[in-house]
Design a protein around this motif. Sequence first.
Motif, PDB file in Angstrom:
ATOM      1  N   UNK A  32      -3.184 -12.247 -43.632  1.00 15.91           N
ATOM      2  CA  UNK A  32      -4.476 -12.792 -43.281  1.00 15.91           C
ATOM      3  C   UNK A  32      -4.824 -12.247 -41.891  1.00 15.91           C
ATOM      4  N   UNK A  33      -6.105 -12.011 -41.658  1.00 15.06           N
ATOM      5  CA  UNK A  33      -6.535 -11.411 -40.398  1.00 15.06           C
ATOM      6  C   UNK A  33      -7.572 -12.282 -39.714  1.00 15.06           C
ATOM      7  N   UNK A  34      -7.534 -12.281 -38.406  1.00 17.39           N
ATOM      8  CA  UNK A  34      -8.506 -13.081 -37.660  1.00 17.39           C
ATOM      9  C   UNK A  34      -9.048 -12.331 -36.464  1.00 17.39           C
ATOM     10  N   UNK A  35     -10.223 -12.761 -36.031  1.00 20.47           N
ATOM     11  CA  UNK A  35     -10.833 -12.294 -34.784  1.00 20.47           C
ATOM     12  C   UNK A  35     -10.992 -13.502 -33.854  1.00 20.47           C
ATOM     13  N   UNK A  36     -10.624 -13.294 -32.626  1.00 23.64           N
ATOM     14  CA  UNK A  36     -10.800 -14.284 -31.574  1.00 23.64           C
ATOM     15  C   UNK A  36     -11.527 -13.610 -30.417  1.00 23.64           C
ATOM     16  N   UNK A  37     -12.018 -14.402 -29.484  1.00 21.99           N
ATOM     17  CA  UNK A  37     -12.656 -13.831 -28.306  1.00 21.99           C
ATOM     18  C   UNK A  37     -12.361 -14.696 -27.090  1.00 21.99           C
ATOM     19  N   UNK A  38     -12.427 -14.034 -25.947  1.00 22.14           N
ATOM     20  CA  UNK A  38     -12.179 -14.735 -24.691  1.00 22.14           C
ATOM     21  C   UNK A  38     -13.196 -14.273 -23.667  1.00 22.14           C
ATOM     22  N   UNK A  39     -14.061 -15.198 -23.280  1.00 22.36           N
ATOM     23  CA  UNK A  39     -15.059 -14.916 -22.261  1.00 22.36           C
ATOM     24  C   UNK A  39     -14.446 -15.133 -20.880  1.00 22.36           C
ATOM     25  N   UNK A  40     -15.008 -14.533 -19.850  1.00 23.62           N
ATOM     26  CA  UNK A  40     -14.462 -14.700 -18.501  1.00 23.62           C
ATOM     27  C   UNK A  40     -14.380 -16.175 -18.108  1.00 23.62           C
ATOM     28  N   UNK A  41     -13.203 -16.587 -17.666  1.00 28.85           N
ATOM     29  CA  UNK A  41     -13.013 -17.953 -17.208  1.00 28.85           C
ATOM     30  C   UNK A  41     -12.889 -18.987 -18.299  1.00 28.85           C
ATOM     31  N   UNK A  83     -24.229  -9.211 -35.670  1.00 32.13           N
ATOM     32  CA  UNK A  83     -25.676  -9.025 -35.601  1.00 32.13           C
ATOM     33  C   UNK A  83     -26.305 -10.104 -34.739  1.00 32.13           C
ATOM     34  N   UNK A  84     -27.533  -9.874 -34.341  1.00 39.44           N
ATOM     35  CA  UNK A  84     -28.281 -10.848 -33.537  1.00 39.44           C
ATOM     36  C   UNK A  84     -27.450 -11.330 -32.353  1.00 39.44           C
ATOM     37  N   UNK A  85     -26.881 -10.398 -31.646  1.00 39.82           N
ATOM     38  CA  UNK A  85     -25.978 -10.746 -30.551  1.00 39.82           C
ATOM     39  C   UNK A  85     -26.714 -11.445 -29.418  1.00 39.82           C
ATOM     40  N   UNK A  86     -25.993 -12.351 -28.790  1.00 43.13           N
ATOM     41  CA  UNK A  86     -26.524 -13.136 -27.691  1.00 43.13           C
ATOM     42  C   UNK A  86     -25.664 -12.904 -26.450  1.00 43.13           C
ATOM     43  N   UNK A  87     -26.207 -13.145 -25.273  1.00 45.22           N
ATOM     44  CA  UNK A  87     -25.377 -13.021 -24.057  1.00 45.22           C
ATOM     45  C   UNK A  87     -24.116 -13.881 -24.112  1.00 45.22           C
ATOM     46  N   UNK A  88     -24.193 -15.018 -24.784  1.00 46.91           N
ATOM     47  CA  UNK A  88     -23.009 -15.893 -24.910  1.00 46.91           C
ATOM     48  C   UNK A  88     -21.900 -15.273 -25.754  1.00 46.91           C
ATOM     49  N   UNK A  89     -22.201 -14.203 -26.465  1.00 45.52           N
ATOM     50  CA  UNK A  89     -21.174 -13.503 -27.245  1.00 45.52           C
ATOM     51  C   UNK A  89     -20.347 -12.555 -26.387  1.00 45.52           C
ATOM     52  N   UNK A  90     -20.729 -12.384 -25.146  1.00 42.28           N
ATOM     53  CA  UNK A  90     -19.983 -11.506 -24.246  1.00 42.28           C
ATOM     54  C   UNK A  90     -18.561 -12.013 -24.080  1.00 42.28           C
ATOM     55  N   UNK A  91     -17.602 -11.133 -24.382  1.00 45.96           N
ATOM     56  CA  UNK A  91     -16.188 -11.525 -24.322  1.00 45.96           C
ATOM     57  C   UNK A  91     -15.330 -10.321 -24.669  1.00 45.96           C
ATOM     58  N   UNK A  92     -14.037 -10.486 -24.453  1.00 42.83           N
ATOM     59  CA  UNK A  92     -13.076  -9.551 -25.026  1.00 42.83           C
ATOM     60  C   UNK A  92     -12.708 -10.083 -26.399  1.00 42.83           C
ATOM     61  N   UNK A  93     -12.825  -9.222 -27.389  1.00 43.25           N
ATOM     62  CA  UNK A  93     -12.554  -9.608 -28.766  1.00 43.25           C
ATOM     63  C   UNK A  93     -11.184  -9.084 -29.176  1.00 43.25           C
ATOM     64  N   UNK A  94     -10.406  -9.978 -29.782  1.00 40.82           N
ATOM     65  CA  UNK A  94      -9.049  -9.660 -30.200  1.00 40.82           C
ATOM     66  C   UNK A  94      -8.908  -9.838 -31.706  1.00 40.82           C
ATOM     67  N   UNK A  95      -8.190  -8.933 -32.337  1.00 39.59           N
ATOM     68  CA  UNK A  95      -7.808  -9.151 -33.725  1.00 39.59           C
ATOM     69  C   UNK A  95      -6.354  -9.608 -33.755  1.00 39.59           C
ATOM     70  N   UNK A  96      -6.019 -10.311 -34.817  1.00 37.46           N
ATOM     71  CA  UNK A  96      -4.680 -10.866 -34.940  1.00 37.46           C
ATOM     72  C   UNK A  96      -4.331 -10.997 -36.413  1.00 37.46           C
ATOM     73  N   UNK A  97      -3.035 -11.117 -36.680  1.00 37.62           N
ATOM     74  CA  UNK A  97      -2.586 -11.217 -38.061  1.00 37.62           C
ATOM     75  C   UNK A  97      -1.556 -12.318 -38.224  1.00 37.62           C
TER      76      UNK A  97
END
Length: 125
Positions: A32-41, A83-97
Amino acid sequence: VQLQASGGGLVQAGGSLRLSCAASGRTFRDWDMGWFRQAPGKEREFVAAIRWSGGTSIYANSVKGRFTISRDNAKTTVYLQMNSLKPDDTAVYYCATTSRVALSALVLLSSYDYWGQGTLVTVSS
């Protein structure tokens, strides 16, 4: 196991990006695969996950209807179409398994065994 995330970049609000995560070192079709994200702070948070078969996917409420997770088992790659990206989507995106946990557990960081290095997505207003 190695996961290599790519596809991040700078995009204006309302724009689109597609992230890729290439996997190696394990039988991809069993993961199974996932995406996570981490915004500054902020803490790392769940974005989306997809079952090993590709038949079931789940999303965080904040991205539902805008992001789509998919996988190509032949290419051992998982994608995140944003799609329809917003400023709140700004982050480092990580994939994981992870190896076949309960569907509800796919939202938890602790469920995942291996992580990619992350790719930065910046959405300007």
